[in-house]
Design an enzyme around this catalytic site. Structure first.
Site, short mmCIF file in Angstrom:
data_model
loop_
_atom_site.label_atom_id
_atom_site.label_comp_id
_atom_site.label_asym_id
_atom_site.label_seq_id
_atom_site.Cartn_x
_atom_site.Cartn_y
_atom_site.Cartn_z
N ILE A 102 0.84 -1.10 -0.02
CA ILE A 102 -0.03 0.05 0.19
C ILE A 102 0.83 1.29 0.01
CG2 ILE A 102 -0.29 0.40 2.49
CD1 ILE A 102 -3.36 0.85 1.84
N ASN A 119 -2.47 1.63 15.74
CA ASN A 119 -2.72 1.19 17.16
C ASN A 119 -3.17 2.53 18.03
OD1 ASN A 119 -0.38 2.19 18.73
ND2 ASN A 119 0.47 0.44 17.41
N TYR A 132 -3.38 -8.28 14.50
CA TYR A 132 -4.76 -8.42 15.27
C TYR A 132 -5.56 -9.60 15.01
CZ TYR A 132 -3.94 -3.81 17.29
OH TYR A 132 -3.69 -2.44 18.02
N THR A 191 -6.00 -7.90 10.10
CA THR A 191 -5.88 -9.35 9.80
C THR A 191 -4.34 -9.79 9.80
OG1 THR A 191 -5.22 -8.59 7.42
CG2 THR A 191 -7.82 -9.03 7.94
N GLY A 192 -3.60 -9.03 10.19
CA GLY A 192 -2.34 -9.23 10.66
C GLY A 192 -1.92 -9.57 12.39
N VAL A 214 1.59 -2.99 8.44
CA VAL A 214 1.36 -1.96 7.62
C VAL A 214 1.66 -0.47 8.04
CG1 VAL A 214 -1.10 -1.56 7.79
CG2 VAL A 214 -0.14 -1.27 5.61
N ASP A 215 1.43 -0.50 9.48
CA ASP A 215 1.74 0.79 10.15
C ASP A 215 3.38 0.96 10.11
OD1 ASP A 215 1.49 3.02 11.99
OD2 ASP A 215 1.02 1.59 13.59
N1 AR6 Z 1 0.78 -2.98 2.25
C1 AR6 Z 1 -0.51 -3.63 2.20
N2 AR6 Z 1 -0.70 -4.63 3.20
C2 AR6 Z 1 0.17 -4.99 4.15
C3 AR6 Z 1 1.41 -4.00 4.25
C4 AR6 Z 1 1.73 -3.24 3.03
N3 AR6 Z 1 2.65 -2.83 3.12
N4 AR6 Z 1 2.05 -4.64 5.24
C5 AR6 Z 1 1.34 -5.47 5.86
N5 AR6 Z 1 0.23 -5.67 5.17
P1 AR6 Z 1 -1.14 -5.49 10.34
P2 AR6 Z 1 -3.60 -4.98 11.99
C6 AR6 Z 1 -1.10 -6.55 5.62
O1 AR6 Z 1 -0.37 -6.53 11.13
O2 AR6 Z 1 -3.60 -6.40 12.11
C7 AR6 Z 1 0.73 -2.77 13.89
O3 AR6 Z 1 1.94 -3.09 14.75
C8 AR6 Z 1 -0.93 -7.83 6.27
O4 AR6 Z 1 -0.52 -8.90 5.63
O5 AR6 Z 1 -0.49 -4.37 9.65
O6 AR6 Z 1 -4.69 -4.25 12.00
C9 AR6 Z 1 -0.05 -1.71 14.44
O7 AR6 Z 1 0.77 -0.61 15.23
C10 AR6 Z 1 -2.49 -7.82 6.94
O8 AR6 Z 1 -3.12 -8.55 6.03
O9 AR6 Z 1 -2.26 -4.74 10.90
C11 AR6 Z 1 -0.84 -2.04 15.45
O10 AR6 Z 1 -0.32 -2.35 16.53
C12 AR6 Z 1 -2.96 -6.44 7.03
O11 AR6 Z 1 -1.92 -5.52 6.40
C13 AR6 Z 1 -1.18 -3.60 14.73
O12 AR6 Z 1 -0.19 -3.90 14.06
C14 AR6 Z 1 -2.99 -5.86 8.49
O13 AR6 Z 1 -1.79 -6.31 9.24
C15 AR6 Z 1 -2.42 -3.80 13.89
O14 AR6 Z 1 -2.49 -4.90 13.53
#
Ligand code: AR6
Length: 169
Positions: free
Chosen positions: A11, A24, A126, A123-124, A33-34
């Site tokens: 993204i 978060n 969390y 979906t990551g 992604v954050d």
């Molecule tokens: N582009 C698109 N999607 C992505 C990318 C990217 N560069 N990187 C990861 N994903 P997550 P959450 C996908 O863990 O579950 C953080 O530490 C990934 O494969 O990023 O909402 C925050 O600070 C997954 O399908 O977010 C919070 O503490 C999706 O993005 C916590 O993680 C979401 O995964 C939030 O957890």
């Protein structure tokens, strides 16, 4: 009418008016992604997040809510930060996940954003099951009352892309 599109990829490489961050409550960064958004977007994003925390978001951003900052060096005008719920096996938190999409689109409307890119929130780290997250995301966007013209789901891998594609059918 809002058009929903699907892309497989990173993204932080997308071009859109607004890119949504799965943040978060602290708004001070994290992994997934954050971390990627802050890395590629540069320090201007964190600087604005810190100001929000010093101002009206002193206790952090509640789950299901959204707030915008600059997009720094990303190819976007804004990053919209939203906080997904941690998945629970015992409690139905799907309303909070739907709220992330709805609130992000509400903030996008306030900004005048016409194209908004979303990751698969929760979906990551969390741990929300991908198929269920896709169902909630697609339903929330379809039901949203928004002026946004394009909602683009940017899915990081084939599995996520397939889950969203199945829902859009
Ligand atoms: N582009 C698109 N999607 C992505 C990318 C990217 N560069 N990187 C990861 N994903 P997550 P959450 C996908 O863990 O579950 C953080 O530490 C990934 O494969 O990023 O909402 C925050 O600070 C997954 O399908 O977010 C919070 O503490 C999706 O993005 C916590 O993680 C979401 O995964 C939030 O957890």
């Amino acid at each position: 009418m809002t058009t929903i599109t699907l892309v497989r990829g990173d993204i932080t490489r997308e071009s859109a008016d607004a890119i949504v961050n799965a943040a978060n409550s602290s708004l001070l960064g994290g992994g997934g992604v954050d971390g990627a958004i802050h890395r590629r977007g540069g320090p201007a994003i964190l600087e604005e997040c810190r100001k929000l925390r010093a101002g009206h978001l002193g206790k952090g951003l509640p789950t299901g809510r959204a707030v915008a900052t600059t997009a720094g060096a990303l190819d976007a005008r804004w990053v919209i930060h939203t906080v997904g719920p941690v998945h629970s096996a015992t409690e139905d938190r799907s309303g909070l996940l739907a709220s992330c999409y709805r609130e992000s689109l509400r903030v996008a409307d306030e900004l005048g954003a016409r194209t908004v890119a979303f990751p698969a929130i929760s979906t990551g780290v969390y741990r929300w099951p991908m198929d269920d997250a896709a169902r909630i995301a697609v339903t929330a966007v379809r039901e949203a009352d928004t002026g946004v013209e394009e909602v683009r789901f940017v899915l990081f891998d084939d599995r996520a892309h397939a889950a969203f594609a199945a829902r859009l059918g």
